[in-house]
Design a protein around this motif. Structure first.
Motif, PDB file in Angstrom:
ATOM      1  N   VAL A   5       0.948  -1.193   0.002  1.00 51.90           N
ATOM      2  CA  VAL A   5       0.094   0.067   0.062  1.00 51.90           C
ATOM      3  C   VAL A   5       0.776   1.327  -0.016  1.00 51.90           C
ATOM      4  CG1 VAL A   5      -1.785   1.176   1.309  1.00 51.90           C
ATOM      5  CG2 VAL A   5      -2.089  -1.208   1.058  1.00 51.90           C
ATOM      6  N   VAL A   6       0.659   2.125  -1.079  1.00 47.55           N
ATOM      7  CA  VAL A   6       1.421   3.254  -1.183  1.00 47.55           C
ATOM      8  C   VAL A   6       0.484   4.547  -1.227  1.00 47.55           C
ATOM      9  CG1 VAL A   6       3.389   4.673  -2.447  1.00 47.55           C
ATOM     10  CG2 VAL A   6       3.299   2.061  -2.513  1.00 47.55           C
ATOM     11  N   TYR A   7       0.781   5.798  -0.666  1.00 47.98           N
ATOM     12  CA  TYR A   7      -0.034   6.858  -0.460  1.00 47.98           C
ATOM     13  C   TYR A   7       0.494   7.936  -1.478  1.00 47.98           C
ATOM     14  CZ  TYR A   7      -1.510   4.639   3.922  1.00 47.98           C
ATOM     15  OH  TYR A   7      -1.785   3.772   4.684  1.00 47.98           O
ATOM     16  N   SER A   8      -0.462   8.487  -2.333  1.00 43.02           N
ATOM     17  CA  SER A   8      -0.388   9.501  -3.157  1.00 43.02           C
ATOM     18  C   SER A   8      -1.389  10.476  -3.099  1.00 43.02           C
ATOM     19  CB  SER A   8      -0.038   9.145  -4.423  1.00 43.02           C
ATOM     20  OG  SER A   8       0.147  10.147  -5.486  1.00 43.02           O
ATOM     21  N   ARG A   9      -1.599  11.443  -4.016  1.00 40.00           N
ATOM     22  CA  ARG A   9      -2.581  12.481  -4.079  1.00 40.00           C
ATOM     23  C   ARG A   9      -3.179  12.798  -5.490  1.00 40.00           C
ATOM     24  NH1 ARG A   9      -4.828  13.849   0.715  1.00 40.00           N
ATOM     25  NH2 ARG A   9      -3.246  13.231   2.520  1.00 40.00           N
ATOM     26  N   ALA A  10      -4.629  12.901  -5.533  1.00 41.95           N
ATOM     27  CA  ALA A  10      -5.035  13.247  -6.832  1.00 41.95           C
ATOM     28  C   ALA A  10      -5.043  14.739  -6.954  1.00 41.95           C
ATOM     29  CB  ALA A  10      -6.415  12.661  -7.381  1.00 41.95           C
ATOM     30  N   SER A  11      -5.509  15.343  -8.206  1.00 36.93           N
ATOM     31  CA  SER A  11      -5.669  16.797  -8.258  1.00 36.93           C
ATOM     32  C   SER A  11      -7.082  16.868  -8.714  1.00 36.93           C
ATOM     33  CB  SER A  11      -4.781  17.339  -9.266  1.00 36.93           C
ATOM     34  OG  SER A  11      -5.158  18.717  -9.563  1.00 36.93           O
ATOM     35  N   CYS A  12      -7.968  17.859  -7.701  1.00 36.49           N
ATOM     36  CA  CYS A  12      -9.202  17.970  -8.006  1.00 36.49           C
ATOM     37  C   CYS A  12      -9.457  19.501  -7.592  1.00 36.49           C
ATOM     38  CB  CYS A  12     -10.142  17.080  -7.167  1.00 36.49           C
ATOM     39  SG  CYS A  12     -11.917  17.417  -7.361  1.00 36.49           S
ATOM     40  N   GLY A  13      -9.362  20.212  -8.768  1.00 40.98           N
ATOM     41  CA  GLY A  13      -9.398  21.846  -8.388  1.00 40.98           C
ATOM     42  C   GLY A  13      -8.139  21.964  -7.775  1.00 40.98           C
ATOM     43  N   ILE A  14      -8.647  22.755  -6.629  1.00 41.06           N
ATOM     44  CA  ILE A  14      -7.189  23.179  -5.803  1.00 41.06           C
ATOM     45  C   ILE A  14      -7.043  22.198  -4.622  1.00 41.06           C
ATOM     46  CG2 ILE A  14      -6.913  25.543  -6.615  1.00 41.06           C
ATOM     47  CD1 ILE A  14      -8.477  26.247  -3.989  1.00 41.06           C
ATOM     48  N   ALA A  15      -8.030  21.275  -4.791  1.00 52.16           N
ATOM     49  CA  ALA A  15      -7.831  20.261  -3.591  1.00 52.16           C
ATOM     50  C   ALA A  15      -7.094  19.264  -4.022  1.00 52.16           C
ATOM     51  CB  ALA A  15      -9.256  19.622  -3.272  1.00 52.16           C
ATOM     52  N   ALA A  16      -6.301  18.061  -3.143  1.00 53.96           N
ATOM     53  CA  ALA A  16      -5.662  17.028  -3.480  1.00 53.96           C
ATOM     54  C   ALA A  16      -6.223  15.709  -2.785  1.00 53.96           C
ATOM     55  CB  ALA A  16      -4.347  17.496  -2.987  1.00 53.96           C
ATOM     56  N   PRO A  17      -7.355  15.259  -3.132  1.00 58.36           N
ATOM     57  CA  PRO A  17      -7.716  14.147  -2.456  1.00 58.36           C
ATOM     58  C   PRO A  17      -6.824  12.984  -2.478  1.00 58.36           C
ATOM     59  CG  PRO A  17      -8.743  14.413  -4.308  1.00 58.36           C
ATOM     60  CD  PRO A  17      -8.089  15.510  -4.436  1.00 58.36           C
ATOM     61  N   LEU A  18      -6.832  12.140  -1.058  1.00 54.97           N
ATOM     62  CA  LEU A  18      -5.888  10.956  -0.867  1.00 54.97           C
ATOM     63  C   LEU A  18      -6.252  10.194  -1.869  1.00 54.97           C
ATOM     64  CD1 LEU A  18      -3.642   9.641   0.924  1.00 54.97           C
ATOM     65  CD2 LEU A  18      -5.464   8.582   2.096  1.00 54.97           C
ATOM     66  N   VAL A  19      -5.195   9.443  -2.598  1.00 52.66           N
ATOM     67  CA  VAL A  19      -5.142   8.077  -3.543  1.00 52.66           C
ATOM     68  C   VAL A  19      -4.477   7.156  -2.829  1.00 52.66           C
ATOM     69  CG1 VAL A  19      -4.900   7.149  -5.501  1.00 52.66           C
ATOM     70  CG2 VAL A  19      -5.842   9.464  -5.627  1.00 52.66           C
ATOM     71  N   THR A  20      -5.087   5.870  -2.587  1.00 53.14           N
ATOM     72  CA  THR A  20      -4.336   4.785  -1.864  1.00 53.14           C
ATOM     73  C   THR A  20      -4.036   3.935  -3.215  1.00 53.14           C
ATOM     74  OG1 THR A  20      -5.592   5.202   0.135  1.00 53.14           O
ATOM     75  CG2 THR A  20      -4.278   2.921  -0.148  1.00 53.14           C
ATOM     76  N   ILE A  21      -2.730   3.686  -3.359  1.00 52.81           N
ATOM     77  CA  ILE A  21      -2.445   2.735  -4.363  1.00 52.81           C
ATOM     78  C   ILE A  21      -2.108   1.379  -3.770  1.00 52.81           C
ATOM     79  CG2 ILE A  21      -0.585   2.456  -6.007  1.00 52.81           C
ATOM     80  CD1 ILE A  21      -0.340   5.502  -6.296  1.00 52.81           C
ATOM     81  N   GLU A  22      -2.971   0.417  -4.046  1.00 54.96           N
ATOM     82  CA  GLU A  22      -2.848  -1.207  -3.664  1.00 54.96           C
ATOM     83  C   GLU A  22      -1.956  -1.931  -4.667  1.00 54.96           C
ATOM     84  OE1 GLU A  22      -6.648  -0.728  -0.597  1.00 54.96           O
ATOM     85  OE2 GLU A  22      -6.822  -1.582  -2.741  1.00 54.96           O
ATOM     86  N   VAL A  23      -1.030  -2.673  -4.591  1.00 53.10           N
ATOM     87  CA  VAL A  23      -0.442  -3.488  -5.555  1.00 53.10           C
ATOM     88  C   VAL A  23      -0.480  -4.716  -5.047  1.00 53.10           C
ATOM     89  CG1 VAL A  23       1.855  -3.933  -6.913  1.00 53.10           C
ATOM     90  CG2 VAL A  23       1.127  -1.515  -6.250  1.00 53.10           C
ATOM     91  N   HIS A  24      -0.939  -5.712  -6.013  1.00 54.01           N
ATOM     92  CA  HIS A  24      -0.974  -6.897  -5.378  1.00 54.01           C
ATOM     93  C   HIS A  24      -0.432  -7.833  -6.640  1.00 54.01           C
ATOM     94  CE1 HIS A  24      -3.742 -10.803  -5.024  1.00 54.01           C
ATOM     95  NE2 HIS A  24      -3.018 -10.984  -3.973  1.00 54.01           N
ATOM     96  N   LEU A  25       0.297  -8.960  -6.153  1.00 54.84           N
ATOM     97  CA  LEU A  25       0.967  -9.648  -7.109  1.00 54.84           C
ATOM     98  C   LEU A  25       0.287 -11.219  -6.749  1.00 54.84           C
ATOM     99  CD1 LEU A  25       4.778  -8.970  -6.630  1.00 54.84           C
ATOM    100  CD2 LEU A  25       3.110  -7.863  -8.176  1.00 54.84           C
TER     101      LEU A  25
END
Length: 502
Positions: A5-25
């Motif tokens: 699980v890695v954390y990043s952010r999207a861009s929505c107007g001048i907000a930056a909502p959290l995006v949780t990136i889940e990687v499964h093998l």
């Protein structure tokens, strides 16, 4: 099965909502799929990530890789900003990177095929949101100055994915990025002392700066209208940290070049008269800010006002009142701040020489009326001050006037700041933003002054909105003079900035 699980952010107007990136093998034929409403540029990250990992001597697992960008109902339309967190998630899921090393960080950055990190847009809202969550941030080196504007935020700049890997595994730590105080010093090359003559217009410009009033300048070509407008940001008070961050965030999501030394300087936007209504208010899919939002907390200068399409100018009416704009599309809605100070310039007639005694104007009354009718009455009503900028007297350009040289932007800005502080202590906002109820309390006048104002309103055929705007301008003049009450001379001077016969 391995899961990272890695954390990043999207861009929505001048907000930056959290995006949780889940990687499964998992077992199966080698493949890589990205789910969670990714757009084409995000889907293409799998090819960039694969090449970047292979070219930096990391193993790319030959297994079935599923990458989920949560929440699934948030469209991911942010280009390559998820490349770095996706690559780190693959390394962690394949046990090349410790999972616990990712928990206290957020990541953003586009990957080159060589493994180098490329800058992204909208990093300032991302950094602000990450700080609220108490996480550190790793971004490309080119974005470090912008992200480090957030006080108390730990920013780690990296040039390659290899540097990020070494930092997370404690092999070679990246030093937190700091901004030196000297880098924040900005010196403008535009000074009010450069403007020869035009003392009446300079006075009007100073009053407009005090109360953040809209200003319309009318006059023939070459009288200094554009020079005056371009020097308005230099006499306005510097922005507060919060205002500067909001303005910088708007410019960041638009991908504008970031100038560290000028981040507190108020923006000055001067769109060409061929600009469309969408260019002014914003639009697109996803919605992006327009010129009025890029001028937030600064100046929007419309030169050659009558050359703009009337339909384009009408879109300014609501933002001038509300200080914000809502962009609505079928699949998106975005609200952007648009608290700008409107300054406009126009010629008095089609040939431009109606008020120039040295040149003959051949325009008929009908032509002049049609020319001025390009600007609607409701829009003019929302501009607080209307002044004429006359032609310069003979010989004024060939010699330096000590009186002009003495009126520098620094001196005027000091006077403006003193009057502006009075407004903040009294009502915590500029005079132009006073509500009707506040105008009655703060801009009160006696019976004699009220009779004078009402007679002027009737003679000049002005609206109720103009009545209140005149009182606001008079209040700014009184603040500039250090007076606690509006005197008759303040009121008559405010009236002189409204009578140009348009």
């Amino acid at each position: 099965m391995p899961l990272a699980v890695v954390y990043s952010r999207a861009s929505c107007g001048i907000a930056a909502p959290l995006v949780t990136i889940e990687v499964h093998l998992s077992r199966g034929l080698p493949s890589l799929s990205i789910v969670g409403l990714p757009e084409t540029a995000v889907k293409e990250s799998k090819d960039r990530v694969r090449s970047a990992l292979l070219n930096t001597d990391y193993d790319f697992p030959t297994r079935r890789i599923t990458i989920n960008l949560a929440p699934a109902d948030l469209p991911k339309k942010d280009g390559g900003r998820f490349d770095l967190p996706i690559a780190l998630g693959i390394l962690a899921a394949s046990e090349q990177l410790p999972l616990q090393a990712l928990t206290e960080y957020e990541f953003a950055g586009e990957l080159a095929l060589s493994g180098e990190l490329r800058p992204i847009t909208g990093v300032l809202p991302l950094a602000l949101a990450a700080k609220k969550m108490g996480r550190k941030l790793i971004v490309p080196l080119q974005n470090a100055d912008e992200a480090a504007l957030i006080e108390g935020m730990e920013i780690f700049p990296a040039q390659t994915i290899g540097q990020v890997y070494q930092h997370l595994t404690a092999q070679q730590l990246i030093e937190p990025h700091k901004i030196s105080a000297s880098a924040l010093i900005y010196v403008s090359e535009l000074d009010l002392a450069d403007v020869r003559g035009q003392h009446y217009a300079k006075r009007a410009l100073e009053i407009a700066a005090v109360g953040r009033h809209g200003l319309l300048m009318t006059g023939p070509p070459g009288t200094g209208k554009t020079m005056l407008a371009s020097r308005l940001p230099g006499i306005l008070p510097q922005m507060t940290d919060d205002d500067a961050l909001t303005t910088a965030a708007i410019h960041s999501i638009c991908g504008k070049a970031f100038n560290l030394s000028a981040w507190r300087k108020r923006p000055f936007r001067s769109p060409h008269h061929t600009a469309s209504s969408v260019a002014l208010v914003g639009g697109g899919n996803p919605p992006k800010p327009g010129e009025i939002s890029l001028a937030h907390n600064g100046v929007l200068f419309l030169d050659e006002l009558t050359e703009f399409s009337r339909h384009v100018l009408e879109v300014l009416r609501e933002p001038l009142e509300s200080g914000e704009v809502m962009i609505s599309r079928a699949s998106h809605q975005a609200q952007f701040p648009a608290n700008f100070q409107l300054v406009a310039a126009m010629n008095p007639c089609p040939c431009s020489y109606l008020t120039d005694p040295k040149k003959n104007c051949n325009c008929s009354p009908k032509q002049i009326q049609q020319y001025r009718a390009k600007i609607s009455g409701p829009l003019l009503d929302r501009i607080d001050m209307h002044i004429e900028v006359p032609p310069l007297p003979k010989g004024i350009l060939s010699k330096v006037n000590p009186e002009d040289a003495a009126v520098t932007s620094a001196i005027v800005q000091a006077r403006v700041l003193a009057a502006y502080q009075v407004q903040l202590q009294r009502q915590n906002k500029p005079n132009s933003a006073l509500s009707t109820k506040e105008v009655d309390e703060i801009c009160s006048i006696n019976t004699e002054q009220q009779n004078l104002l009402e007679a002027a309103i009737e003679k000049m055929n002005l609206s109720a909105r103009a009545y209140h705007r005149l009182l606001k301008v008079a209040r700014s003049i009184a603040d500039l003079a250090g007076s606690q009450t509006i005197e008759t001379q303040h009121l008559t001077e405010a009236l002189s900035y409204r009578n140009i016969g348009i």
